[in-house]
Write an enzyme that holds these catalytic residues in place. Structure first.
Site, short mmCIF file in Angstrom:
data_model
loop_
_atom_site.label_atom_id
_atom_site.label_comp_id
_atom_site.label_asym_id
_atom_site.label_seq_id
_atom_site.Cartn_x
_atom_site.Cartn_y
_atom_site.Cartn_z
N TYR A 120 25.76 7.20 -13.86
CA TYR A 120 25.03 8.25 -13.13
C TYR A 120 23.89 8.80 -13.99
CZ TYR A 120 24.20 12.23 -10.06
OH TYR A 120 23.62 13.12 -9.20
N PHE A 144 -3.09 5.47 3.10
CA PHE A 144 -2.05 4.77 3.85
C PHE A 144 -1.37 5.76 4.80
CE2 PHE A 144 2.35 3.04 4.19
CZ PHE A 144 2.01 1.87 4.84
N ASP A 145 -0.78 5.29 5.93
CA ASP A 145 -0.24 6.23 6.93
C ASP A 145 0.83 7.18 6.38
OD1 ASP A 145 -0.20 3.44 7.38
OD2 ASP A 145 1.05 3.57 9.15
N ASP A 166 -2.42 5.25 -5.74
CA ASP A 166 -1.34 4.70 -4.93
C ASP A 166 -1.35 3.22 -5.25
OD1 ASP A 166 0.19 3.49 -3.00
OD2 ASP A 166 -0.59 4.66 -1.33
N ALA A 216 0.70 0.51 -4.77
CA ALA A 216 1.59 -0.46 -4.14
C ALA A 216 1.18 -1.92 -4.42
CB ALA A 216 1.66 -0.21 -2.63
N LYS A 229 6.28 -3.80 -2.67
CA LYS A 229 5.11 -4.68 -2.66
C LYS A 229 5.02 -5.39 -4.00
CE LYS A 229 4.32 -1.95 0.99
NZ LYS A 229 4.11 -0.53 1.06
N HIS A 237 3.98 3.43 18.29
CA HIS A 237 4.00 1.96 18.27
C HIS A 237 5.36 1.37 17.89
CE1 HIS A 237 2.84 3.34 14.28
NE2 HIS A 237 3.27 2.20 13.78
C1 PLP Z 1 3.99 0.65 1.72
C2 PLP Z 1 3.03 1.61 1.21
C3 PLP Z 1 3.38 2.94 0.96
C4 PLP Z 1 4.74 3.51 1.31
O1 PLP Z 1 5.75 2.84 0.67
P1 PLP Z 1 7.21 2.61 1.29
O2 PLP Z 1 7.92 1.90 0.20
O3 PLP Z 1 7.05 1.79 2.54
O4 PLP Z 1 7.80 3.95 1.57
C5 PLP Z 1 2.41 3.77 0.41
N1 PLP Z 1 1.17 3.32 0.15
C6 PLP Z 1 0.80 2.04 0.40
C7 PLP Z 1 -0.58 1.60 0.09
C8 PLP Z 1 1.70 1.15 0.95
O5 PLP Z 1 1.31 -0.10 1.22
#
Ligand code: PLP
Length: 463
Positions: free
Chosen positions: A72, A124-125, A215, A217, A258, A450
């Site tokens: 833990y 990103f959304d 960000d 990813a 990613k 969607h």
């Molecule tokens: C996928 C993604 C996120 C969010 O990540 P999750 O692991 O799906 O929660 C944030 N920013 C970008 C650019 C992404 O492609």
């Protein structure tokens, strides 16, 4: 003689695909209410819905899973991951989270408050969602080329420095908790940010006393594009490019699904100890204790290996080459796609593909359904369905781009699968003039429709 390219890995385990018939798919998609998210995985032959968490791990990653430390507190898997993140990104402090949006939630809980402004390239959304949820505003300062399908501009992920400086100048720094640069920029088609732009954004942010967060990813794919497209980096090792990129930022959020090459996980990286301490409280509340934050020890181990694998030249060449190959095979048939090809996906322009289908009948969704029926390939609509209704007028919003995104999972499919996708699309292309009607919504949720929307085909009106 020039030798043919081959992937720098071989396959040790396979997963069979169910080979469906057109009649079966017709029945399944009808029962799925023409929403590809409602399909079961066995009903899809080649799944290009997303590249998130859908990649294949290496044998080294699976081996690391077996030595995960599930304590833990004080897990050695955490220590190991901390070391790896420091080595790859240069950030001394980090917090694990269960995925990327959780990293955003924790970081923004510390930094973003009501009335704030968060500028960047196209957010990103989930990033935008977490900003707007806090009654703050995400301001898109992308270069204009980002929205021009035919522009061959190599760094469509860049920020327009004049647009950014205007925001920084016109608002007090107390209202701008950070600038966020998304690498690569998913929303505008997996397009990279140049080192030059990142450096300039960092200077601007510092000049106005504002933090810069990345960000990250798809940070490794971004580094590949810097190496292959930006003068002066042709011979720079990928890891050095990555270190330089992150060197301009005060921290990062990461979706490890990613470029972490794992199926679940995320993290936040920090340069400042104080900010790390403030975020720790929220991480403990929302995610878990500091040394696991929503991840199993074994998953942290797999991530340590994944981050090292994704930042090698061999891996990145195989990855970006396959996505570009798909783009090339589709383009050869004259089918319109966004250029340059993105790092993780190819975006097909549905407005030019199906010019007879009115925008009110969702051409990109119609094309995505036709491609599924034709070839059992699942892509995703990035268009009016996803853009949702205006929150005030409740009218459908019609964004500049109406596309079908074909996202390629990492290390999963062969070039033959890519060829089958391109051929399936070509068969739809050949009969495009017969597709004159699209889809009509019969049921939709008030937000993020969607995912759960239900549709029917619009049938031809009798004369
Ligand atoms: C996928 C993604 C996120 C969010 O990540 P999750 O692991 O799906 O929660 C944030 N920013 C970008 C650019 C992404 O492609």
């Amino acid at each position: 003689m020039e030798r043919s390219y081959f992937e720098p890995y071989k396959t040790k385990m396979t997963e069979p695909l169910y080979l469906s018939s057109g009649a079966e798919r017709e029945e399944w998609i009808r029962r799925a209410k023409y929403n590809l998210f409602n399909l079961r995985s066995h009903q899809v032959m080649i799944d290009l819905l997303t590249d998130s968490g859908t990649g294949a791990m290496s044998d080294r990653q699976w081996a690391a899973i077996m030595t995960g430390d599930e304590s833990y507190a004080g897990s050695s898997s955490y220590e190991h991951l901390k070391e790896t993140i420091r080595e790859i990104t240069g950030f001394d402090y980090f917090l694990p989270t269960h995925q990327g949006r959780a990293a955003e939630n924790v970081l923004f809980s510390v930094l973003v408050k009501s009335g704030d402004i968060v500028p960047g390239n196209s957010h990103f959304d989930t990033t935008k969602g977490h900003i707007e949820f806090r009654k703050a505003r995400a301001v898109d300062c992308s270069v204009d080329e980002a929205f021009e399908i035919d522009s061959d501009f190599p760094f469509k992920g860049n920020v327009d420095l004049a647009k950014l400086e205007k925001i920084l100048k016109e608002n007090p720094s107390s209202k701008i908790p950070m600038v966020i640069m998304t690498l690569t920029c998913n929303t505008t088609g997996g397009q990279p940010v140049s080192m030059e732009n990142l450096r300039a954004v960092s200077h601007l942010a510092r000049k106005y006393g504002v933090r810069l967060f990345i960000d990250g990813a798809r940070f490794a794919e971004n580094a590949w594009f810097i190496r292959t497209r930006e003068p002066g980096y042709e011979k720079t090792p990928v890891r050095d490019i990555v270190r330089e990129m992150f060197g301009y930022a005060d921290g990062m959020t990461m979706s490890s699904k990613k470029d972490g090459l794992v199926n679940i996980g995320g993290f936040i990286g920090f340069r400042e100890e104080e900010l790390f301490r403030l975020a720790t409280t929220f991480n403990i509340m929302f995610e878990g204790f500091i040394t696991y934050g929503g991840m199993a020890g074994r998953d942290m181990n797999a991530l340590s290996v994944g981050l090292k694998e994704s930042t090698t030249l061999e891996y990145l060449e195989a990855r970006t080459r396959q996505v570009a190959l798909l783009g090339e095979m589709i383009s050869q048939y004259g089918i319109p796609v966004i250029r340059p090809y993105g790092g993780h996906a190819i975006f097909v322009d549905a407005l030019r593909f199906l010019p007879h289908v009115p925008r009110e009948e969702f051409p990109a969704q119609t094309l995505a359904v036709e491609l599924y029926l034709e070839a059992g390939v699942r892509g995703v609509e990035i268009g009016a369905l996803m853009a949702d209704r205006d929150p005030v007028t409740r009218k459908n919003r019609f964004p500049a781009l109406e596309t079908v995104r074909l996202a390629v999972p990492r290390r999963v499919y062969s070039d033959n699968h890519m060829r089958a996708v391109a051929e399936g699309l070509k068969q739809v292309w050949d009969r495009r003039d017969t597709i004159r009607h699209g889809m009509r919504i019969v049921r939709e949720a008030p937000i993020l429709r969607h995912f759960t929307v239900e549709l029917v085909r619009v049938t031809k009106k009798e004369p």
